[in-house]
Design a protein around this motif. Structure first.
Motif, short mmCIF file in Angstrom:
data_model
loop_
_atom_site.label_atom_id
_atom_site.label_comp_id
_atom_site.label_asym_id
_atom_site.label_seq_id
_atom_site.Cartn_x
_atom_site.Cartn_y
_atom_site.Cartn_z
N GLN A 2 4.83 3.01 -2.41
CA GLN A 2 4.10 1.82 -2.56
C GLN A 2 3.74 1.21 -1.05
N GLU A 3 4.87 1.25 -0.23
CA GLU A 3 4.44 0.61 0.82
C GLU A 3 3.54 1.72 1.76
N LEU A 4 3.39 2.87 1.45
CA LEU A 4 2.38 3.71 2.24
C LEU A 4 1.13 3.26 1.75
N THR A 6 0.02 0.54 0.34
CA THR A 6 -0.35 -0.79 0.84
C THR A 6 -0.77 -0.90 2.13
N ARG A 7 -0.31 -0.05 2.84
CA ARG A 7 -0.46 -0.12 4.40
C ARG A 7 -2.03 0.52 4.52
N GLU A 10 -4.62 -1.70 3.70
CA GLU A 10 -5.07 -2.61 4.59
C GLU A 10 -5.85 -2.15 5.90
N CYS A 73 -2.51 11.35 6.85
CA CYS A 73 -1.19 11.22 6.44
C CYS A 73 -0.47 12.77 6.89
N ASP A 129 10.41 8.15 -2.46
CA ASP A 129 11.30 7.18 -1.95
C ASP A 129 12.82 7.49 -2.81
N GLU A 169 1.84 5.22 13.58
CA GLU A 169 2.76 4.54 12.88
C GLU A 169 3.74 5.40 11.78
N ILE A 171 6.00 5.63 8.44
CA ILE A 171 6.35 5.30 7.01
C ILE A 171 7.19 6.17 6.22
N GLY A 172 8.30 5.76 5.70
CA GLY A 172 9.07 6.73 5.20
C GLY A 172 10.23 7.45 5.70
#
Length: 324
Positions: A2-4, A6-7, A10, A73, A129, A169, A171-172
């Protein structure tokens, strides 16, 4: 995951990037596909889990023709291919935004089938995750469990490391999955007699149906026109014409990517016949390390590869003939 999601939404919505290159759900839950996402709404189909084995670097070649930045990604191993494509001027670093995604090893559903698990309906435990210890497989015959590590792709067992070579950046989290030597299979083949080696590759390459999946997915195969697509040489057909052509296709391809192959393993991953095509490339990598010194293609985007550079310490041609 979910963090990925969301980013990337954005970054797409605020105009930092014009599109996102990631994975979407395929026809089956364990068969995600590479995909471009042009809108925030389309990212509802975005997925990232243990079955997202595809190396997305090569898809950027097509993206370079479009306006604006492309967010991609990349798993740690994918970043080597990305750097190599930048080095070869096939992609523009300034037109990309790299999010390094965590990787705990990617999965091969065929490992489950080979173990006797049939009628697979869904698989859980492969979430990005999650703890990545045990897979729970729902089948038409009931629930089964399988160790995550035992279902990993071969390349993950000889992983080059969990560090991303390039990113904007991260993530994960990543997990070190290496538990085998990268050149063990090559060593075993080198110990075979010439007759045994010929029989081994004759058996493996005879399975080839010339679908070109290996070539099409390979980041190092980035020519706009391949010699094997030329009607002039009567090699454009998809099916085998004869055993000679079948061997030449793979041997020539291996020579073309020598010194540039990052050992991402995509050729073997996508082969519908299960041919261990990575062994050709890995043999060249081992020989290059032996003759010219340790070298990892794609470790950076600047250094010259041994086969495109010259030093007075380079091996002489006769050295090759003297090797066993």
């Amino acid at each position: 995951m979910q963090e990925l999601v969301t980013r990337v939404k954005e970054l797409l919505e605020n105009g930092t990037v014009s599109r996102v290159l990631g994975w979407k759900a395929g026809d089956l839950s364990y068969n995600p596909e590479p995909a471009f996402f042009e809108t925030a709404a389309s990212l509802d189909a975005f997925v990232y889990d243990g079955f997202c084995g595809a190396n997305l670097s090569k898809y950027l070649i097509e993206a370079m023709k479009k306006e604006g930045k492309t967010l991609v990604c990349l798993k740690p191993c994918d970043t080597y291919s990305f750097n190599q494509l930048v080095k070869e001027h096939r992609i523009d670093r300034d037109k990309t935004y790299v999010i390094g995604v965590g990787c705990k090893g990617k999965l091969n559903v065929e490992k489950l089938r080979e173990s006797g698990i049939k009628g697979i309906q869904s698989i859980s435990g492969a979430e990005a995750d999650g703890d990545c210890e045990t897979l729970t497989i729902q089948t038409v015959y009931g629930e089964k469990t399988f160790a995550y590590r035992d279902a990993m792709l071969e390349r993950c067992h000889v992983c080059k490391g969990k560090e991303h070579m390039v990113y904007d950046e991260l993530i994960g989290e990543s997990k070190d999955t290496a538990d085998a030597d990268r050149f063990t299979e090559v060593d075993l083949i080198e110990k075979m007699s010439p007759e045994e080696k010929f029989a081994f590759f004759q058996r493996e390459l005879s399975k080839c149906i010339r679908c070109n999946a290996c070539r099409n997915v390979c980041p190092a195969c980035s020519c706009r026109k391949c010699v094997f697509d030329s009607n002039k040489f009567d090699s454009a057909q998809k099916a085998n014409a004869d055993s000679f052509e079948e061997k030449m296709f793979h041997i020539i391809r291996a020579f073309h990517v020598a010194g540039r192959c990052t050992d991402c393993g995509e050729c073997s991953r996508v082969c519908p016949q299960g041919i261990p095509l990575h062994l050709f490339n890995r043999k060249f990598i081992k020989d290059i390390n032996s003759l010219y010194g340790e070298y990892q293609a794609g470790a950076d985007a600047e250094s010259l590869a041994p086969l495109t550079d010259f030093t007075f310490e380079d091996a002489e041609p006769s050295v090759v003939a003297e090797r066993e």
